[in-house]
Motif scaffolding. Structure first.
Motif, PDB file in Angstrom:
ATOM      1  N   LYS A  45       0.829  -1.207   0.000  1.00 26.96           N
ATOM      2  CA  LYS A  45       0.000   0.000   0.000  1.00 26.96           C
ATOM      3  C   LYS A  45       0.865   1.259   0.000  1.00 26.96           C
ATOM      4  CE  LYS A  45      -3.804  -2.200   2.435  1.00 26.96           C
ATOM      5  NZ  LYS A  45      -4.533  -2.286   3.701  1.00 26.96           N
ATOM      6  N   LEU A  48       2.271   1.856  -3.466  1.00 25.38           N
ATOM      7  CA  LEU A  48       1.250   2.424  -4.348  1.00 25.38           C
ATOM      8  C   LEU A  48       0.997   3.901  -4.034  1.00 25.38           C
ATOM      9  CD1 LEU A  48      -1.298  -0.526  -4.544  1.00 25.38           C
ATOM     10  CD2 LEU A  48       0.273   0.257  -6.324  1.00 25.38           C
ATOM     11  N   SER A  49       0.967   4.223  -2.761  1.00 27.39           N
ATOM     12  CA  SER A  49       0.768   5.611  -2.352  1.00 27.39           C
ATOM     13  C   SER A  49       1.909   6.493  -2.866  1.00 27.39           C
ATOM     14  CB  SER A  49       0.681   5.692  -0.827  1.00 27.39           C
ATOM     15  OG  SER A  49       0.655   7.027  -0.404  1.00 27.39           O
ATOM     16  N   CYS A  50       3.136   6.013  -2.737  1.00 30.21           N
ATOM     17  CA  CYS A  50       4.291   6.768  -3.226  1.00 30.21           C
ATOM     18  C   CYS A  50       4.223   6.963  -4.736  1.00 30.21           C
ATOM     19  CB  CYS A  50       5.594   6.050  -2.861  1.00 30.21           C
ATOM     20  SG  CYS A  50       5.990   6.096  -1.113  1.00 30.21           S
ATOM     21  N   LYS A  51       3.850   5.920  -5.405  1.00 28.53           N
ATOM     22  CA  LYS A  51       3.768   5.988  -6.867  1.00 28.53           C
ATOM     23  C   LYS A  51       2.730   7.025  -7.307  1.00 28.53           C
ATOM     24  CE  LYS A  51       3.253   2.859 -10.785  1.00 28.53           C
ATOM     25  NZ  LYS A  51       3.026   1.482 -11.194  1.00 28.53           N
ATOM     26  N   CYS A  52       1.582   7.023  -6.647  1.00 29.82           N
ATOM     27  CA  CYS A  52       0.530   7.995  -6.993  1.00 29.82           C
ATOM     28  C   CYS A  52       0.960   9.418  -6.677  1.00 29.82           C
ATOM     29  CB  CYS A  52      -0.756   7.663  -6.249  1.00 29.82           C
ATOM     30  SG  CYS A  52      -1.587   6.199  -6.867  1.00 29.82           S
ATOM     31  N   MET A  53       1.557   9.628  -5.516  1.00 28.79           N
ATOM     32  CA  MET A  53       2.002  10.970  -5.143  1.00 28.79           C
ATOM     33  C   MET A  53       3.047  11.487  -6.126  1.00 28.79           C
ATOM     34  SD  MET A  53       2.372  10.953  -1.018  1.00 28.79           S
ATOM     35  CE  MET A  53       2.907  12.650  -0.932  1.00 28.79           C
ATOM     36  N   GLN A  54       3.959  10.618  -6.479  1.00 31.11           N
ATOM     37  CA  GLN A  54       5.038  11.019  -7.379  1.00 31.11           C
ATOM     38  C   GLN A  54       4.496  11.380  -8.762  1.00 31.11           C
ATOM     39  OE1 GLN A  54       8.165   8.155  -7.493  1.00 31.11           O
ATOM     40  NE2 GLN A  54       9.424   9.347  -8.888  1.00 31.11           N
ATOM     41  N   LYS A  55       3.460  10.672  -9.151  1.00 32.34           N
ATOM     42  CA  LYS A  55       2.879  10.897 -10.478  1.00 32.34           C
ATOM     43  C   LYS A  55       2.294  12.309 -10.589  1.00 32.34           C
ATOM     44  CE  LYS A  55       0.431   7.751 -13.111  1.00 32.34           C
ATOM     45  NZ  LYS A  55      -0.671   6.801 -13.300  1.00 32.34           N
ATOM     46  N   TYR A  56       1.705  12.816  -9.520  1.00 34.04           N
ATOM     47  CA  TYR A  56       0.996  14.097  -9.586  1.00 34.04           C
ATOM     48  C   TYR A  56       1.813  15.287  -9.086  1.00 34.04           C
ATOM     49  CZ  TYR A  56      -2.983  11.268 -10.809  1.00 34.04           C
ATOM     50  OH  TYR A  56      -3.815  10.400 -11.446  1.00 34.04           O
TER      51      TYR A  56
END
Length: 124
Positions: A45, A48-56
């Motif tokens: 989890k 996934l959270s890091c990946k989403c934050m980094q994306k935006y």
């Protein structure tokens, strides 16, 4: 200002992942595989959270460099953990083969009243 706070939060989360990798390495060394697996599952989890934050997030070149360094450290730790596990797997397989050979030899020489012996393939 908002991006700066989010970046700090992202770095904190990646630092948690790094610390988790170090803890998992200790667990592997201590043969505590059950807890290592549990910790790996719990970290999904966070990944996934890091990946989403980094994306935006729109990162500055300095921030991107800092983040890349941290991600590289995590990658190196994870690769070391994988290599430790692969080495342990190889050792277990060797021990298993040795044990199976010994068991075959032992069974070939076990005589009881019902049988007079058995033939063993020594090439195995």
């Amino acid at each position: 200002m908002q991006d700066e706070k989010q970046f700090e939060q992202l770095i904190m989360q990646y630092t948690q992942l790094k610390n988790g990798s170090e803890e998992i390495a200790k667990m592997i060394e201590n043969d505590d595989f059950d807890n290592a697996i549990t910790m790996l599952k719990n970290r999904e989890k966070l990944f996934l959270s890091c990946k989403c934050m980094q994306k935006y997030l729109e990162l500055t070149p300095v921030q991107q460099k800092e983040l890349d360094q941290l991600v590289d450290e995590i990658r190196d730790l994870e690769l070391r953990n994988i290599k430790k596990l692969e080495k342990g797997k190889e050792e277990v397989l060797l021990e298993l083969k040795k044990s199976q050979k010994n068991q075959k030899i032992q069974q070939a020489y076990d005589f009881n009243t019902d049988s007079s012996g058995s033939i063993i393939n020594i090439k195995e």
